[in-house]
Every structure is written in structure tokens, then in C-alpha cells.
Scaffold this motif. Structure first.
Motif, PDB file in Angstrom:
ATOM      1  N   GLU A  60      29.100  53.670  45.937  1.00  0.00           N
ATOM      2  CA  GLU A  60      30.691  53.963  45.763  1.00  0.00           C
ATOM      3  C   GLU A  60      31.239  52.582  45.600  1.00  0.00           C
ATOM      4  N   SER A  61      32.419  53.510  44.007  1.00  0.00           N
ATOM      5  CA  SER A  61      33.465  51.938  43.811  1.00  0.00           C
ATOM      6  C   SER A  61      34.774  51.573  45.163  1.00  0.00           C
ATOM      7  N   ASP A  62      35.096  50.776  44.650  1.00  0.00           N
ATOM      8  CA  ASP A  62      36.280  50.263  45.219  1.00  0.00           C
ATOM      9  C   ASP A  62      37.350  49.590  45.156  1.00  0.00           C
ATOM     10  N   PRO A  63      38.347  50.034  43.754  1.00  0.00           N
ATOM     11  CA  PRO A  63      38.813  49.426  42.948  1.00  0.00           C
ATOM     12  C   PRO A  63      39.859  48.032  43.904  1.00  0.00           C
ATOM     13  N   ALA A  64      40.434  48.379  45.278  1.00  0.00           N
ATOM     14  CA  ALA A  64      40.631  47.074  45.786  1.00  0.00           C
ATOM     15  C   ALA A  64      40.016  46.008  46.115  1.00  0.00           C
ATOM     16  N   LEU A  65      38.857  46.819  46.395  1.00  0.00           N
ATOM     17  CA  LEU A  65      38.266  45.768  47.250  1.00  0.00           C
ATOM     18  C   LEU A  65      37.878  44.331  45.132  1.00  0.00           C
ATOM     19  N   ALA A  66      37.287  45.541  44.698  1.00  0.00           N
ATOM     20  CA  ALA A  66      36.783  44.126  43.190  1.00  0.00           C
ATOM     21  C   ALA A  66      38.225  43.440  42.980  1.00  0.00           C
ATOM     22  N   GLU A  67      39.773  44.306  43.198  1.00  0.00           N
ATOM     23  CA  GLU A  67      40.514  43.230  42.830  1.00  0.00           C
ATOM     24  C   GLU A  67      40.939  41.900  44.489  1.00  0.00           C
ATOM     25  N   ALA A  68      40.385  42.811  45.145  1.00  0.00           N
ATOM     26  CA  ALA A  68      40.849  41.173  46.375  1.00  0.00           C
ATOM     27  C   ALA A  68      39.921  40.315  46.561  1.00  0.00           C
ATOM     28  N   ILE A  69      38.486  40.571  45.820  1.00  0.00           N
ATOM     29  CA  ILE A  69      37.360  39.708  45.373  1.00  0.00           C
ATOM     30  C   ILE A  69      38.344  38.936  44.064  1.00  0.00           C
ATOM     31  N   SER A  70      38.001  39.562  43.191  1.00  0.00           N
ATOM     32  CA  SER A  70      38.307  38.612  41.624  1.00  0.00           C
ATOM     33  C   SER A  70      39.555  38.022  42.234  1.00  0.00           C
ATOM     34  N   GLN A  71      40.464  38.314  42.595  1.00  0.00           N
ATOM     35  CA  GLN A  71      41.907  37.350  43.274  1.00  0.00           C
ATOM     36  C   GLN A  71      42.019  36.486  44.169  1.00  0.00           C
TER      37      GLN A  71
END
Lengths: 90, 236
Positions: free
Chosen positions: B217-228
Motif C-alpha cells: 500500500e502507499s502511505d503519503p503521511a509515512l513517506a512525508e514523516a520519513i523524508s522530513q
């Protein structure tokens, strides 16, 4: 570093169900002892069960043996929580 | 800024292994080590999303295929943790501007490359845990096929033959390495976990444990938190 913060068996089961099955917090918080699992939740297949048991072991610092896992364990949420509580008390 | 995700490769033994690169012209460059086995597939979409977001913040990244997985020409039954680590060393030599290393889940078992570089880890896991889930899946599928097999039967077999565990061909060497594998102690490491995870960490982020899900699945919130978190860590 990896010492577990205290977590009740029931809270661990709810958390693992949510993470593994991708269920919403509301749905998992609504689970009662009588809530049916296996057969009622299409997400709960044998692969999910494998991951769920390993995560529970990790979160509660327990070991679950093959012969302890049967169909009854995943019949209801109450059965699963009772099993987790028993393993923690061992 | 338009994302410049592209394929590249690095030499490994007698062939090339593919890798995905983003932001090749950025000054700061991160080696991103994927989770292992099924968890790699489940996390790939999120991690590629992380690469795009990092590039927007001016951070380039290299995301290698591990030999025996994805596009690799190495037969999957020959892979081992030590082979994967050797490939990561080659990758670091090829892209010699890599200044940071990030590992996710099982990727933290092979991330002790570039010992002087700062490391970042997301929810590291022991090899034994990955094995147990794979063995349980195998026990369950055997049961459906009418075969009674236990985790201890499989552990015995694994000592002298390659086993198919949940679709992964695990040779005796790989099995033994996984049984003993824990994340190495590193000089500088920032360790991150999810808010839902009760274990200690340097910091916790929001998001779901997609590596555990049956379907990618995708999870934009997780991707944003990781990259941040990674970009703040690199800039700190």
C-alpha cells in the motif's frame, strides 16, 4: 535501547491487529471479547496470522509454539486476548 | 522542481546490479537500504516516494537492488546477508559522494557499511523475527496442503538444504546468518520507530507499519514523516 515500555496484552493485540490488517483505530477499538475474527475479517489470512504472531511475540516478549496455534485461537478477539494474557503470565 | 528519478547500476562481482537514483546533482547523497524479502515489496512504493520528497529538499539518494532480488541476475537461492553487504560496499564505492546511510527494518541487518558515515534506522528488526514469520507462513501453507510440519522441523532441514519459505529460497548459509543477525552497533546512529511501537527510539513518527501488510500500500503521511526526519537529520 530496545526495552519494551509496559503494554497490556489487550492493547498489544489491538495495536497488532490494526497494523497487520490495516484496520482503522475506530474499528479495532470497537472489538469486544465476542467479536469474531477468522472468517469474519477477510484481511486475516494465514500470511497475516504468521505476521501477527511474530509481532505479538516481539511486543510482549513471549514465545508462541506451533502447537499452541489452532483455529480456536483466532475464533474471537476474546480468545486471542486471553491467550496473550496467559502467555505474558507464564 | 521536476523529480529526476532514474535507473543506474553498480558493478558487483562479474555483473552489474541495478539501482534507482534521485537527485544525482544534489550535494548531499543518501544510500537507502531496503527492507528484506516480502517487506521490501511492501515498502518499495513508500521508499520511492521518500526519494522524490528528499530530492525536493535538495537531498539525492541511491536505492540499490540487493543481489538475488528485484532485477538482479543472481539466482535468489544464492543470496546471503554477507553477499548483500558486499554489494552495498560496491555501491558505496561506485557512488563515492554518498555521505549518509539509511536502513529500514531488515535493511538495518546489513547497513554496517561506510563505518564512518552517519546512519539512520527505521524500526530495525532481528533476522530471527523475519525467519519466524516466514517459517510460520510455510507451516500454515503446508497444513493447508495436508502436510504437518513444525518450525523446529524446518529449522532442522534448513541446516542442510535450501528451503522455500513463503516464496523465498533460503539456503543454509542465509538461514544461519538470519538466525544470528541483529543490527550492528554503529558509531553514529539515529533510530526512529512508529508512534504505535512501544519500544524505545530516538524519536517516533506517525504512519502505519506497511511492511507488515499483506498487500503493498502507499502511505503519503509515512513517506512525508520519513523524508522530513531524514532531511532534518542530515541538516543537523
Amino acid at each position: 535501547m530496545s526495552e519494551n515500555v509496559d503494554l497490556s496484552p489487550e492493547a498489544a493485540v489491538r495495536s497488532v491487529m490494526r497494523e497487520i490488517l490495516g484496520l482503522s483505530e475506530e474499528q479495532v477499538n470497537g472489538f469486544t471479547a465476542e467479536t469474531e475474527l477468522f472468517g469474519a475479517l477477510p484481511e486475516l489470512d494465514s500470511m497475516a496470522v504468521a505476521g501477527l504472531l511474530t509481532e505479538l511475540e516481539d511486543m510482549l516478549d513471549i514465545m508462541i509454539e506451533d502447537d499452541e496455534v489452532d483455529g480456536e485461537l483466532f475464533e474471537t478477539f476474546g480468545n486471542l486476548v486471553a491467550f496473550a494474557e496467559m502467555k505474558v503470565a507464564e | 522542481m521536476i523529480s529526476t528519478l532514474e535507473f543506474s547500476s553498480f558493478p558487483f562481482r562479474d555483473h552489474e546490479e541495478f539501482c534507482l537514483i534521485a537527485g544525482a546533482s544534489c550535494e548531499q547523497q543518501l544510500l537507502l537500504i531496503p527492507p528484506l524479502f516480502d517487506e521490501m515489496n511492501r515498502m518499495r512504493q513508500v521508499l520511492v516516494d521518500v526519494m522524490r520528497r528528499l530530492e525536493k529538499q535538495g537531498i539525492g539518494s541511491v536505492f540499490p537492488d540487493l543481489p538475488g532480488s528485484n532485477e538482479s541476475v543472481v539466482p535468489s537461492d544464492q543470496a546471503s546477508l554477507s553477499m548483500w553487504q558486499e554489494a552495498l560496499v560496491r555501491c558505496l564505492e561506485t557512488f563515492d559522494n554518498l555521505g549518509y546511510v539509511a536502513g529500514v527494518r531488515g535493511g538495518c541487518l546489513i547497513d554496517a557499511v561506510g563505518p564512518d558515515l552517519p546512519h539512520w534506522r527505521l524500526t530495525p528488526v532481528d533476522g530471527q523475527r523475519l525467519l519466524r514469520t516466514m517459517m510460520r507462513t510455510r507451516v500454515a501453507s503446508d497444513k493447508e496442503a495436508g502436510v504437518t510440519m513444525t518450525i523446529s522441523d524446518l529449522t532442522e532441514q534448513a541446516a542442510h538444504e535450501t528451503l522455500n519459505l513463503a516464496g523465498n529460497a533460503i539456503n543454509p548459509g542465509m538461514f544461519a546468518e538470519l538466525q544470528a543477525a541483529t543490527p550492528d552497533t554503529l558509531k553514529t546512529v539515529r533510530q526512529i520507530r512508529l508512534n504505535s511501537d512501544p519500544k524505545e527510539a530516538d524519536d517516533k513518527i506517525d504512519g502505519s507499519a506497511l511492511w507488515l501488510r499483506a498487500e503493498p500500500e502507499s502511505d503519503p503521511a509515512l513517506a512525508e514523516a520519513i523524508s522530513q526526519d531524514i532531511s532534518e537529520w542530515i541538516r543537523s
